[in-house]
Scaffold this motif. Structure first.
Motif, PDB file in Angstrom:
ATOM      1  N   VAL A 173       0.840  -1.205   0.000  1.00  0.00           N
ATOM      2  CA  VAL A 173       0.000   0.000   0.000  1.00  0.00           C
ATOM      3  C   VAL A 173       0.869   1.246   0.000  1.00  0.00           C
ATOM      4  N   MET A 174       1.899   1.260   0.836  1.00  0.00           N
ATOM      5  CA  MET A 174       2.774   2.428   0.902  1.00  0.00           C
ATOM      6  C   MET A 174       3.519   2.629  -0.412  1.00  0.00           C
ATOM      7  N   GLU A 175       3.952   1.535  -1.038  1.00  0.00           N
ATOM      8  CA  GLU A 175       4.659   1.647  -2.316  1.00  0.00           C
ATOM      9  C   GLU A 175       3.733   2.165  -3.406  1.00  0.00           C
ATOM     10  N   GLU A 176       2.470   1.713  -3.385  1.00  0.00           N
ATOM     11  CA  GLU A 176       1.508   2.166  -4.379  1.00  0.00           C
ATOM     12  C   GLU A 176       1.170   3.641  -4.146  1.00  0.00           C
ATOM     13  N   LEU A 177       1.054   4.045  -2.908  1.00  0.00           N
ATOM     14  CA  LEU A 177       0.806   5.459  -2.600  1.00  0.00           C
ATOM     15  C   LEU A 177       1.997   6.319  -3.030  1.00  0.00           C
ATOM     16  N   ALA A 178       3.204   5.784  -2.870  1.00  0.00           N
ATOM     17  CA  ALA A 178       4.396   6.527  -3.301  1.00  0.00           C
ATOM     18  C   ALA A 178       4.374   6.714  -4.812  1.00  0.00           C
ATOM     19  N   ARG A 179       3.912   5.697  -5.534  1.00  0.00           N
ATOM     20  CA  ARG A 179       3.815   5.807  -6.991  1.00  0.00           C
ATOM     21  C   ARG A 179       2.777   6.842  -7.392  1.00  0.00           C
ATOM     22  N   LEU A 180       1.638   6.812  -6.724  1.00  0.00           N
ATOM     23  CA  LEU A 180       0.539   7.713  -7.078  1.00  0.00           C
ATOM     24  C   LEU A 180       0.817   9.151  -6.650  1.00  0.00           C
ATOM     25  N   ALA A 181       1.577   9.325  -5.568  1.00  0.00           N
ATOM     26  CA  ALA A 181       1.887  10.660  -5.032  1.00  0.00           C
ATOM     27  C   ALA A 181       0.628  11.526  -4.935  1.00  0.00           C
ATOM     28  N   PRO A 182      -0.367  11.085  -4.173  1.00  0.00           N
ATOM     29  CA  PRO A 182      -1.629  11.837  -4.098  1.00  0.00           C
ATOM     30  C   PRO A 182      -1.490  13.147  -3.346  1.00  0.00           C
ATOM     31  N   ARG A 183      -2.272  14.140  -3.761  1.00  0.00           N
ATOM     32  CA  ARG A 183      -2.294  15.425  -3.063  1.00  0.00           C
ATOM     33  C   ARG A 183      -3.082  15.313  -1.765  1.00  0.00           C
ATOM     34  N   GLU A 184      -4.091  14.426  -1.783  1.00  0.00           N
ATOM     35  CA  GLU A 184      -4.940  14.247  -0.609  1.00  0.00           C
ATOM     36  C   GLU A 184      -5.245  12.771  -0.436  1.00  0.00           C
ATOM     37  N   VAL A 185      -5.232  12.314   0.809  1.00  0.00           N
ATOM     38  CA  VAL A 185      -5.542  10.928   1.129  1.00  0.00           C
ATOM     39  C   VAL A 185      -6.725  10.910   2.090  1.00  0.00           C
ATOM     40  N   ILE A 186      -7.787  10.225   1.689  1.00  0.00           N
ATOM     41  CA  ILE A 186      -8.984  10.088   2.511  1.00  0.00           C
ATOM     42  C   ILE A 186      -8.913   8.732   3.196  1.00  0.00           C
ATOM     43  N   PHE A 187      -9.175   8.691   4.487  1.00  0.00           N
ATOM     44  CA  PHE A 187      -9.109   7.431   5.219  1.00  0.00           C
ATOM     45  C   PHE A 187     -10.157   7.430   6.335  1.00  0.00           C
ATOM     46  N   PRO A 188     -10.522   6.245   6.841  1.00  0.00           N
ATOM     47  CA  PRO A 188     -11.539   6.170   7.890  1.00  0.00           C
ATOM     48  C   PRO A 188     -11.147   6.952   9.145  1.00  0.00           C
ATOM     49  N   GLN A 189     -12.107   7.644   9.710  1.00  0.00           N
ATOM     50  CA  GLN A 189     -11.886   8.478  10.898  1.00  0.00           C
ATOM     51  C   GLN A 189     -11.216   7.693  12.027  1.00  0.00           C
ATOM     52  N   SER A 190     -11.623   6.431  12.199  1.00  0.00           N
ATOM     53  CA  SER A 190     -11.085   5.631  13.305  1.00  0.00           C
ATOM     54  C   SER A 190      -9.591   5.368  13.166  1.00  0.00           C
ATOM     55  N   TRP A 191      -9.071   5.498  11.948  1.00  0.00           N
ATOM     56  CA  TRP A 191      -7.640   5.269  11.747  1.00  0.00           C
ATOM     57  C   TRP A 191      -6.794   6.410  12.284  1.00  0.00           C
ATOM     58  N   MET A 207       5.793  -4.136 -11.536  1.00  0.00           N
ATOM     59  CA  MET A 207       6.781  -4.109 -10.482  1.00  0.00           C
ATOM     60  C   MET A 207       6.512  -2.954  -9.520  1.00  0.00           C
ATOM     61  N   LEU A 208       6.461  -3.275  -8.233  1.00  0.00           N
ATOM     62  CA  LEU A 208       6.274  -2.236  -7.224  1.00  0.00           C
ATOM     63  C   LEU A 208       7.637  -1.683  -6.832  1.00  0.00           C
ATOM     64  N   LEU A 209       7.800  -0.400  -6.978  1.00  0.00           N
ATOM     65  CA  LEU A 209       9.063   0.255  -6.658  1.00  0.00           C
ATOM     66  C   LEU A 209       8.865   1.148  -5.445  1.00  0.00           C
ATOM     67  N   ASP A 210       9.713   0.987  -4.438  1.00  0.00           N
ATOM     68  CA  ASP A 210       9.551   1.826  -3.253  1.00  0.00           C
ATOM     69  C   ASP A 210      10.022   3.247  -3.539  1.00  0.00           C
ATOM     70  N   ARG A 211       9.749   4.133  -2.600  1.00  0.00           N
ATOM     71  CA  ARG A 211      10.030   5.551  -2.809  1.00  0.00           C
ATOM     72  C   ARG A 211      11.523   5.809  -3.034  1.00  0.00           C
ATOM     73  N   ALA A 212      12.373   5.103  -2.271  1.00  0.00           N
ATOM     74  CA  ALA A 212      13.816   5.303  -2.411  1.00  0.00           C
ATOM     75  C   ALA A 212      14.301   4.894  -3.793  1.00  0.00           C
ATOM     76  N   THR A 213      13.776   3.777  -4.300  1.00  0.00           N
ATOM     77  CA  THR A 213      14.166   3.304  -5.628  1.00  0.00           C
ATOM     78  C   THR A 213      13.737   4.299  -6.695  1.00  0.00           C
ATOM     79  N   ARG A 214      12.487   4.767  -6.602  1.00  0.00           N
ATOM     80  CA  ARG A 214      11.991   5.745  -7.577  1.00  0.00           C
ATOM     81  C   ARG A 214      12.862   6.997  -7.559  1.00  0.00           C
ATOM     82  N   ARG A 215      13.225   7.415  -6.355  1.00  0.00           N
ATOM     83  CA  ARG A 215      14.032   8.637  -6.216  1.00  0.00           C
ATOM     84  C   ARG A 215      15.428   8.435  -6.796  1.00  0.00           C
ATOM     85  N   ASN A 216      16.065   7.316  -6.455  1.00  0.00           N
ATOM     86  CA  ASN A 216      17.434   7.067  -6.902  1.00  0.00           C
ATOM     87  C   ASN A 216      17.531   6.845  -8.412  1.00  0.00           C
TER      88      ASN A 216
END
Length: 203
Positions: A26-44, A128-137
């Motif tokens: 999930v974190m790797e996919e979010l890093a790829r998408l680079a969203p401006r806003e993330v909506i998540f359940p209030q309880s989280w 292939m899922l690429l983490d943020r560090a890989t994308r950056r490097n």
């Protein structure tokens, strides 16, 4: 379940990630998408979640993410009886995420809903899922020095002439294919256009 929308283009997609590595995926996919806003359940909010830098976190009431409400929001928006046409019937968590987005937009940016005419289901297992560090490097879409496109791989390759083409190229660079047949089909298409000036001119 993860869904994203670009209200400027009408792009709307959802996926469901499974397995032991789900939080990482999930974190790797979010890093790829680079969203401006993330909506998540209030309880989280009590869990102290950490998301990509530059993303504005917006807690949204949990009931919006419940399957019944999310499903109904999607059925009403797309004016359909079931979700079989979107290939999401067996992915309830993806439905929850997509339905929550529709409800959020209905409350905050109702006019944007007109842009969303379809929903694309996708699987992260096909690329292939690429983490943020890989994308950056690798400087795929931005340079390490100043974070600009100029000097990145995307800058070198991008000779597109339409916004849709530019978005597709960016997506392809950010999602390297793992499926050999799809890779060959893409290369065959490039070869066919490269070898035929007439076909290129017609396109």
């Amino acid at each position: 379940g993860l869904a994203y929308v670009d209200i400027t283009t009408g792009e709307f997609a959802a996926t469901q990630l499974d397995g032991e590595q789900t939080p990482v995926s999930v974190m790797e996919e979010l890093a790829r998408l680079a969203p401006r806003e993330v909506i998540f359940p209030q309880s989280w909010a009590e869990r102290g979640i950490t998301l990509p830098q530059g993303s504005h976190l917006t807690p949204f009431s949990d009931w919006h993410f419940e399957t019944g409400n999310a499903r109904q929001a999607m059925l009403a928006h797309f004016e359909v009886r079931d979700l079989s046409g979107f290939d999401l019937e067996d992915h309830p968590l993806a439905v929850n995420a997509a339905g929550a987005i529709l409800q959020y937009l209905a409350e905050t940016q109702r006019n944007a809903l007109k842009q969303l005419t379809t929903l694309r289901a996708y699987s992260t297992e096909s690329f292939m899922l690429l983490d943020r560090a890989t994308r950056r490097n690798l400087e795929l879409t931005a340079t390490i020095r100043d974070g600009s496109k100029r000097g990145s791989l995307l800058d070198v390759l991008d000779r597109t002439v339409t916004p849709m083409g530019a978005r597709l190229l960016r997506a392809w660079i950010g999602q390297p294919l793992l499926d050999l047949d799809r890779l060959k089909a893409r290369l065959d298409a490039v070869e066919a256009l490269h070898g035929s000036g007439t076909a290129r001119a017609a396109v």
